[in-house]
Design a protein around this motif. Structure first.
Motif, short mmCIF file in Angstrom:
data_model
loop_
_atom_site.label_atom_id
_atom_site.label_comp_id
_atom_site.label_asym_id
_atom_site.label_seq_id
_atom_site.Cartn_x
_atom_site.Cartn_y
_atom_site.Cartn_z
N GLU A 198 0.83 -1.20 0.00
CA GLU A 198 0.00 0.00 0.00
C GLU A 198 0.86 1.26 0.00
O GLU A 198 0.56 2.24 -0.70
CB GLU A 198 -0.93 0.01 1.22
N ALA A 199 1.96 1.23 0.78
CA ALA A 199 2.84 2.39 0.83
C ALA A 199 3.54 2.60 -0.51
O ALA A 199 3.74 3.74 -0.95
CB ALA A 199 3.87 2.23 1.95
N GLN A 200 3.93 1.51 -1.17
CA GLN A 200 4.55 1.63 -2.50
C GLN A 200 3.59 2.25 -3.50
O GLN A 200 3.98 3.12 -4.29
CB GLN A 200 4.98 0.25 -2.99
N GLU A 201 2.34 1.80 -3.48
CA GLU A 201 1.36 2.36 -4.41
C GLU A 201 1.08 3.82 -4.10
O GLU A 201 0.92 4.64 -5.01
CB GLU A 201 0.05 1.56 -4.33
N LEU A 202 1.04 4.16 -2.82
CA LEU A 202 0.81 5.55 -2.42
C LEU A 202 1.98 6.44 -2.85
O LEU A 202 1.78 7.54 -3.37
CB LEU A 202 0.62 5.63 -0.90
N LEU A 203 3.20 5.93 -2.67
CA LEU A 203 4.38 6.67 -3.10
C LEU A 203 4.39 6.84 -4.61
O LEU A 203 4.62 7.95 -5.13
CB LEU A 203 5.65 5.95 -2.63
N GLY A 204 4.14 5.74 -5.32
CA GLY A 204 4.14 5.81 -6.78
C GLY A 204 3.09 6.76 -7.32
O GLY A 204 3.36 7.56 -8.23
N GLY A 205 1.89 6.71 -6.75
CA GLY A 205 0.84 7.61 -7.20
C GLY A 205 1.15 9.07 -6.92
O GLY A 205 0.95 9.94 -7.76
N GLY A 206 1.67 9.33 -5.72
CA GLY A 206 2.01 10.70 -5.36
C GLY A 206 3.11 11.27 -6.25
O GLY A 206 3.04 12.42 -6.70
N LEU A 207 4.16 10.48 -6.48
CA LEU A 207 5.26 10.96 -7.32
C LEU A 207 4.82 11.12 -8.78
O LEU A 207 5.31 12.01 -9.48
CB LEU A 207 6.45 9.99 -7.23
N SER A 208 3.93 10.26 -9.23
CA SER A 208 3.43 10.41 -10.59
C SER A 208 2.63 11.70 -10.73
O SER A 208 2.73 12.41 -11.75
CB SER A 208 2.55 9.20 -10.97
N LEU A 209 1.83 12.03 -9.72
CA LEU A 209 1.10 13.30 -9.76
C LEU A 209 2.07 14.48 -9.77
O LEU A 209 1.85 15.47 -10.49
CB LEU A 209 0.17 13.41 -8.54
N LEU A 210 3.15 14.38 -8.99
CA LEU A 210 4.16 15.44 -8.98
C LEU A 210 4.83 15.56 -10.35
O LEU A 210 5.07 16.68 -10.84
CB LEU A 210 5.20 15.15 -7.90
N ALA A 211 5.11 14.42 -10.98
CA ALA A 211 5.72 14.44 -12.31
C ALA A 211 4.80 15.11 -13.33
O ALA A 211 5.25 15.91 -14.16
CB ALA A 211 6.06 13.01 -12.76
N VAL A 212 3.51 14.79 -13.27
CA VAL A 212 2.55 15.41 -14.19
C VAL A 212 2.52 16.92 -13.99
O VAL A 212 2.53 17.70 -14.96
CB VAL A 212 1.14 14.81 -13.99
N ALA A 213 2.50 17.35 -12.72
CA ALA A 213 2.47 18.79 -12.44
C ALA A 213 3.73 19.48 -12.96
O ALA A 213 3.65 20.56 -13.57
CB ALA A 213 2.32 19.01 -10.94
N MET A 214 4.90 18.88 -12.75
CA MET A 214 6.15 19.49 -13.18
C MET A 214 6.24 19.55 -14.70
O MET A 214 6.65 20.57 -15.28
CB MET A 214 7.34 18.72 -12.61
N VAL A 215 5.87 18.46 -15.37
CA VAL A 215 5.94 18.43 -16.84
C VAL A 215 4.98 19.45 -17.43
O VAL A 215 5.35 20.20 -18.36
CB VAL A 215 5.63 17.02 -17.36
N THR A 216 3.76 19.51 -16.91
CA THR A 216 2.79 20.46 -17.43
C THR A 216 3.27 21.89 -17.25
O THR A 216 3.19 22.72 -18.16
CB THR A 216 1.43 20.28 -16.73
#
Length: 334
Positions: free
Chosen positions: A70-88
């Motif tokens: 669960e923590a891995q999925e939470l970390l992966g999802g959070g970092l992916s959202l951060l990546a989307v925000a930075m790229v945009t």
């Protein structure tokens, strides 16, 4: 394999070429000023920025192994959202600041030369670190979603090497490349990739239980089969569609679609809604920015006169802005 390789190759090429061109501008300006003695400090800053990007990737990759699922999925999802925000943010920032990027970098060098040894190190670090961390986050998110880690990492590495080579050839005047067109097309590709990363981020957060979905108690059930409902009966926390019987998750077509448009054989309603909203909002804004950058600037001879018959300062300033087509830097910076 080829799909994940191509997607990460293109991202490594685009992001690496941006960083290479920025460094090329800095090196050329210091050389033109006759301050080649400052180049070792500049390269030190660039090296520290690369080391930071590698360290961030290593921490995310190896640190996740010590976490629960669960923590891995939470970390992966959070970092992916951060990546989307930075790229945009970076895509639109480059559209706005591309025309003045060279002047801004050269002004920063002028201030750094007056600021001492570490100021040059800092400008080299800051100029590359932003690109490096953004690239690391985006590639990490894509590698997690593809599942084909060796091919994805190889594609990113080849793309970065190609970017460095192209940047060197352009700086030497040995290669002419329409950078405006290159960064426009790759920017459009990045928008679609970011939409796919956003959808995968929500999938991770739903698996972690941070968002309601088909993996939790909020999932609507099919009264006949007792499984999580699919289609309109599954709205809003069930499956929007599931074509796994037609397109197997592990086959080449599924990998190609996920690498290019963010398609997964089974997607939840939250994923589909997030993907569609991102595309509907970001694509028109991106296209508008592209058209604005391609709009010809008024020439001094065509400047509107004031009441005395003389061109106004504002129109003269606009006439001095270099045309993006004659630029040697993405989005119009020359």
């Amino acid at each position: 394999m080829l799909a994940s390789f191509f997607a990460t190759f293109l991202i490594g090429l685009r992001e690496g070429l941006e960083a290479a061109l920025v460094v090329g501008i800095l090196v050329a300006y210091l050389t033109r000023l006759g301050r080649r003695d400052a180049l070792p400090r500049l390269w030190m800053g660039v090296g520290l920025a690369i080391a930071l990007a590698l360290a961030v990737g290593a921490v995310f990759t190896f640190g996740a192994y010590m976490l629960t699922f669960e923590a891995q999925e939470l970390l992966g999802g959070g970092l992916s959202l951060l990546a989307v925000a930075m790229v945009t943010w970076m895509i639109f920032w480059m559209q706005r600041a591309g025309r003045t990027l060279k002047a801004g970098l050269e002004g920063g060098v002028d201030r750094a030369l007056r600021g001492g040894v570490w100021a040059i190190v800092a400008i080299g670090f800051v100029s590359v670190a932003r690109e490096g961390v953004e690239t690391t986050l985006l590639l990490w998110s894509m590698v997690q979603s593809f599942g084909d880690t060796p091919a994805a990492l190889l594609g990113a590495l080849v793309g970065l090497i190609a970017a460095v080579l192209l940047g060197w050839l352009i700086a030497r005047g040995m290669l002419r490349l329409n950078l405006g067109r290159f960064f426009t097309w790759t920017g459009g590709f990045l928008v679609v990739v970011a939409a796919g990363v956003l959808a995968y981020a929500l999938h991770d957060l739903q698996e972690a239980g941070a968002l309601p979905g088909p993996f939790g108690s909020a999932a609507p059930l099919d009264p006949v089969t007792g499984l999580v409902a699919t289609g309109w009966s599954g709205f809003p926390f069930g499956w929007a569609f599931d074509v796994s019987d037609t397109i197997a998750p592990g086959e080449a077509l599924a990998a190609l679609l996920q690498a290019t448009v963010g398609f997964m054989p089974a997607m939840t309603w939250l994923q589909v809604i997030a993907w569609a909203l991102y595309i509907a909002i970001v694509v028109p804004l991106f296209v508008r920015g592209v058209r604005a950058n391609r709009r010809p600037k008024p020439r001094a001879a065509d400047a509107a006169p004031d009441a005395s018959g003389n061109p106004t300062p504002q129109t003269l300033d606009a006439a001095r802005v270099p045309d993006a087509a004659a630029s040697t830097h993405p989005n119009g910076a020359s």
